[in-house]
Each structure stands twice: as structure tokens, then as C-alpha cells.
Design a protein around this motif. Structure first.
Motif, short mmCIF file in Angstrom:
data_model
loop_
_atom_site.label_atom_id
_atom_site.label_comp_id
_atom_site.label_asym_id
_atom_site.label_seq_id
_atom_site.Cartn_x
_atom_site.Cartn_y
_atom_site.Cartn_z
N ILE A 24 -20.28 -28.36 -97.02
CA ILE A 24 -20.39 -27.06 -97.69
C ILE A 24 -21.82 -26.96 -98.23
O ILE A 24 -22.23 -27.77 -99.06
CB ILE A 24 -19.39 -26.93 -98.85
N PRO A 25 -22.60 -25.99 -97.77
CA PRO A 25 -23.99 -25.90 -98.20
C PRO A 25 -24.12 -25.39 -99.63
O PRO A 25 -23.20 -24.76 -100.17
CB PRO A 25 -24.59 -24.90 -97.22
N ILE A 26 -25.26 -25.66 -100.23
CA ILE A 26 -25.58 -25.11 -101.54
C ILE A 26 -26.30 -23.78 -101.33
O ILE A 26 -27.25 -23.69 -100.57
CB ILE A 26 -26.49 -26.07 -102.33
N LYS A 27 -25.82 -22.75 -102.02
CA LYS A 27 -26.45 -21.44 -101.92
C LYS A 27 -26.60 -20.84 -103.32
O LYS A 27 -25.91 -21.23 -104.27
CB LYS A 27 -25.63 -20.50 -101.03
N ASP A 28 -27.48 -19.92 -103.43
CA ASP A 28 -27.75 -19.28 -104.71
C ASP A 28 -26.57 -18.40 -105.14
O ASP A 28 -25.97 -17.70 -104.32
CB ASP A 28 -29.02 -18.42 -104.59
N GLY A 29 -26.22 -18.48 -106.42
CA GLY A 29 -25.28 -17.52 -106.96
C GLY A 29 -23.88 -18.02 -107.22
O GLY A 29 -23.52 -19.16 -106.91
N LYS A 30 -23.06 -17.12 -107.77
CA LYS A 30 -21.74 -17.46 -108.26
C LYS A 30 -20.71 -17.70 -107.15
O LYS A 30 -19.62 -18.20 -107.42
CB LYS A 30 -21.24 -16.37 -109.20
N SER A 31 -21.02 -17.32 -105.92
CA SER A 31 -20.06 -17.56 -104.84
C SER A 31 -20.14 -18.98 -104.31
O SER A 31 -19.35 -19.38 -103.46
CB SER A 31 -20.29 -16.58 -103.69
N ASN A 32 -21.09 -19.76 -104.81
CA ASN A 32 -21.17 -21.18 -104.43
C ASN A 32 -20.00 -21.93 -105.03
O ASN A 32 -19.59 -21.69 -106.17
CB ASN A 32 -22.48 -21.77 -104.96
N TYR A 37 -17.61 -27.38 -115.05
CA TYR A 37 -17.91 -26.55 -116.22
C TYR A 37 -19.38 -26.19 -116.40
O TYR A 37 -19.84 -25.97 -117.52
CB TYR A 37 -17.39 -27.24 -117.50
N ILE A 38 -20.13 -26.12 -115.33
CA ILE A 38 -21.51 -25.69 -115.44
C ILE A 38 -21.72 -24.44 -114.58
O ILE A 38 -20.87 -24.08 -113.78
CB ILE A 38 -22.51 -26.79 -115.03
N GLY A 39 -22.86 -23.80 -114.78
CA GLY A 39 -23.15 -22.57 -114.07
C GLY A 39 -23.46 -22.81 -112.60
O GLY A 39 -23.50 -23.95 -112.13
N PRO A 40 -23.70 -21.74 -111.86
CA PRO A 40 -23.98 -21.85 -110.43
C PRO A 40 -25.39 -22.37 -110.17
O PRO A 40 -26.25 -22.34 -111.05
CB PRO A 40 -23.84 -20.41 -109.94
N PRO A 41 -25.65 -22.85 -108.95
CA PRO A 41 -27.01 -23.24 -108.59
C PRO A 41 -27.92 -22.02 -108.51
O PRO A 41 -27.44 -20.89 -108.33
CB PRO A 41 -26.84 -23.90 -107.22
N LYS A 42 -29.20 -22.27 -108.64
CA LYS A 42 -30.18 -21.19 -108.54
C LYS A 42 -31.23 -21.55 -107.48
O LYS A 42 -31.74 -22.67 -107.47
CB LYS A 42 -30.87 -20.96 -109.88
N ILE A 43 -31.52 -20.60 -106.63
CA ILE A 43 -32.60 -20.73 -105.65
C ILE A 43 -33.48 -19.51 -105.84
O ILE A 43 -33.08 -18.39 -105.50
CB ILE A 43 -32.05 -20.82 -104.22
N GLU A 44 -34.64 -19.71 -106.44
CA GLU A 44 -35.48 -18.57 -106.78
C GLU A 44 -36.96 -18.92 -106.67
O GLU A 44 -37.34 -20.08 -106.88
CB GLU A 44 -35.15 -18.08 -108.18
N PRO A 45 -37.78 -17.93 -106.33
CA PRO A 45 -39.21 -18.20 -106.18
C PRO A 45 -39.87 -18.52 -107.51
O PRO A 45 -39.49 -18.00 -108.56
CB PRO A 45 -39.76 -16.90 -105.58
N GLU A 46 -40.86 -19.40 -107.44
CA GLU A 46 -41.65 -19.71 -108.63
C GLU A 46 -42.50 -18.50 -109.01
O GLU A 46 -42.83 -17.65 -108.17
CB GLU A 46 -42.54 -20.92 -108.37
N VAL A 47 -42.82 -18.44 -110.29
CA VAL A 47 -43.66 -17.36 -110.80
C VAL A 47 -44.89 -17.96 -111.47
O VAL A 47 -44.76 -18.82 -112.35
CB VAL A 47 -42.89 -16.49 -111.81
N PHE A 48 -46.07 -17.56 -111.03
CA PHE A 48 -47.33 -18.00 -111.63
C PHE A 48 -48.08 -16.78 -112.15
O PHE A 48 -48.41 -15.87 -111.38
CB PHE A 48 -48.21 -18.72 -110.60
N ASP A 49 -48.35 -16.78 -113.47
CA ASP A 49 -49.10 -15.67 -114.06
C ASP A 49 -48.51 -14.32 -113.65
O ASP A 49 -49.23 -13.40 -113.23
CB ASP A 49 -50.58 -15.74 -113.65
N ASP A 50 -47.20 -14.23 -113.76
CA ASP A 50 -46.45 -13.01 -113.44
C ASP A 50 -46.40 -12.67 -111.95
O ASP A 50 -45.89 -11.61 -111.56
CB ASP A 50 -47.02 -11.80 -114.21
#
Length: 249
Positions: A24-32, A37-50
Motif C-alpha cells: 500500500i503506497p504512501i500518499k498525501d492526505g486523509k485518504s491514506n 492516532y496520528i494525522g495523515p502523511p504530508k507530501i508538499e513542496p518546500e517553500v523558500f522566501d515565500d
């Protein structure tokens, strides 16, 4: 692509072009899929200086950071380091990755408010077969296993005697479609984990447990070769990708 494998003086054939992925792969969001008792995984781009570092936002590359817990968020393989003070890295202690495996399907038995897998059921399914690895599919077996939120569900678990039977039979790698081989709330006893790794005796450092697999109903019970692929984390557990190959007649 047919390969012939010599195993204990037997020559067994598999088709490497027909892999059966049971991860079962890891994917971003609540459907994972999730537990513990912890939240879902997150896959998100890094942010540098906005600046959001993704091609969609004008950057030259995608540059995602992934936040997850291997025990909670998808198929993972673990060592005895999961339950003892000493550090046993999966990357150091799982050193071979190809095993003769048996796939079995089990209907859990009712025990009061619980559903369990018993030694009697495993003995019936395995008989006298000698295998390196055991893949256990529980029924009912539906696609919601890939997205289910398991926390506070009192999932099916293995009775201690069932795990002791597998150790006696020489099973070194146990793969299950559950968040854990133990009861969700057991007061920290972890009877199944402790029995599998023999923590009261000579620890089975080479043995592994893989949880959160999903075995499609299209995959028949029987003998396979298992390629247990892991990500090289120096940790007690890592995301993994177990792949089966049917043994050809």
C-alpha cells in the motif's frame, strides 16, 4: 522473462515479467491508510522566501518534503528494534530479499468482542509446508483496506500461540494485512511481537514483520517467491514494497 531458481535441490520457475505488488503506497492526505492516532502523511513542496518550489508554481524542479510515520502510514517492514531498547536497523539486519513464501487466507475467529487468528487456523492452512515467509490475507478482503482509518477499531490480531507456532515452523518473515499482529489496546504487552522475535531468549535479529499489506483477491493462495523490497532507512522500520512471483507449474 522466465527465471529458474534452485531452492533446496528443487528447480522452481517464476516469470519476472509478472510481479504481484502487495504493498500500500504512501500518499498525501486523509485518504491514506492510517493507524495509531496520528494525522495523515504530508507530501508538499518546500517553500523558500515565500517561493513554492514546484514546477506548477514556476520553479524549475519539483522539490517535495514528505512527512510520515512508517508504522502508521502504509506498508512497512520492521525489526525487533521496534520493541527493545537496543537499536536494530532494518537496513542492517535485512540483508537478503528473496524468499520462498506461502500465501494463505484466514477468516478471523470471534473471541468475545475481539476477532483473532489462532494457531489451529494457521496449522490447518500451512500443514507441513516449510517456508521462509508467510503472507496472511484476512477476510473480508475489500479495497477499503488501502484507505481505512484503523485507530480505535479494535482490529483483528494474532493469538500468542499462533505466533509461537510460526516461529516453531521456521517462518522468518511474516506479512499481514493489519496495522499490527497484536491487539490495538493490550497494555503494552505486545505478546505476538515478543514471541515472534523471541525477546526472552536468543533474539531472532534476522526476522521481520511486514504490516499493512493488501493482497488482491485475484492472487490465489499458494506458493510464491517473495521479493521484499525496502527503503534504506537506518531505523527499526521502513516503508517497503513486497512483490510476489507465482511459481510456475
Amino acid at each position: 522473462m522466465i527465471a529458474t531458481i534452485e531452492y533446496n535441490s528443487r528447480k522452481l520457475k517464476i516469470d519476472l515479467s509478472q510481479p504481484l505488488d502487495i504493498s500500500i503506497p504512501i500518499k498525501d492526505g486523509k485518504s491514506n491508510v492510517n493507524a495509531w492516532y496520528i494525522g495523515p502523511p504530508k507530501i508538499e513542496p518546500e517553500v523558500f522566501d515565500d517561493d513554492v518550489i514546484s514546477v506548477e508554481n514556476g520553479a524549475s524542479v519539483n522539490f517535495n518534503t514528505i512527512t510520515f510515520n512508517p508504522h502508521s502510514h502504509g506498508t512497512h517492514t520492521e525489526t525487533v528494534g521496534h520493541i527493545v531498547k537496543e537499536k536494530y536497523s532494518i537496513n542492517k539486519h535485512l540483508t537478503t530479499f528473496f524468499f520462498l513464501a506461502e500465501v494463505i487466507t484466514v477468516a478471523p475467529e470471534k473471541r468475545g468482542k475481539d476477532y483473532v487468528i489462532s494457531a489451529k487456523q494457521l496449522q490447518f492452512a500451512l500443514g507441513n509446508k516449510k517456508r521462509d515467509a508467510l503472507v496472511v490475507r484476512t477476510i473480508p478482503n475489500t479495497n477499503d483496506k488501502t484507505t481505512k482509518q484503523y485507530s480505535n477499531t479494535n482490529w483483528t490480531y494474532f493469538e500468542e500461540d499462533a505466533i509461537k507456532l510460526l516461529v516453531k515452523k521456521g517462518i522468518k518473515h511474516l506479512l499481514v494485512d493489519l496495522p499490527s499482529i497484536d491487539r490495538e489496546e493490550d497494555g503494552g504487552e505486545l505478546k505476538g511481537h515478543n514471541a515472534f522475535w523471541n525477546t526472552n531468549g536468543k533474539i531472532r535479529k534476522e526476522a521481520t514483520i511486514t504490516e499493512f499489506i493488501y493482497v488482491s483477491n485475484k492472487i490465489e493462495d499458494g506458493s510464491y517467491f517473495l521479493n521484499l523490497q525496502i527503503a534504506p532507512f537506518e531505523n527499526d522500520a521502513t516503508p517497503s514494497k513486497p512483490v510476489l512471483y507465482k511459481i510456475l507449474e
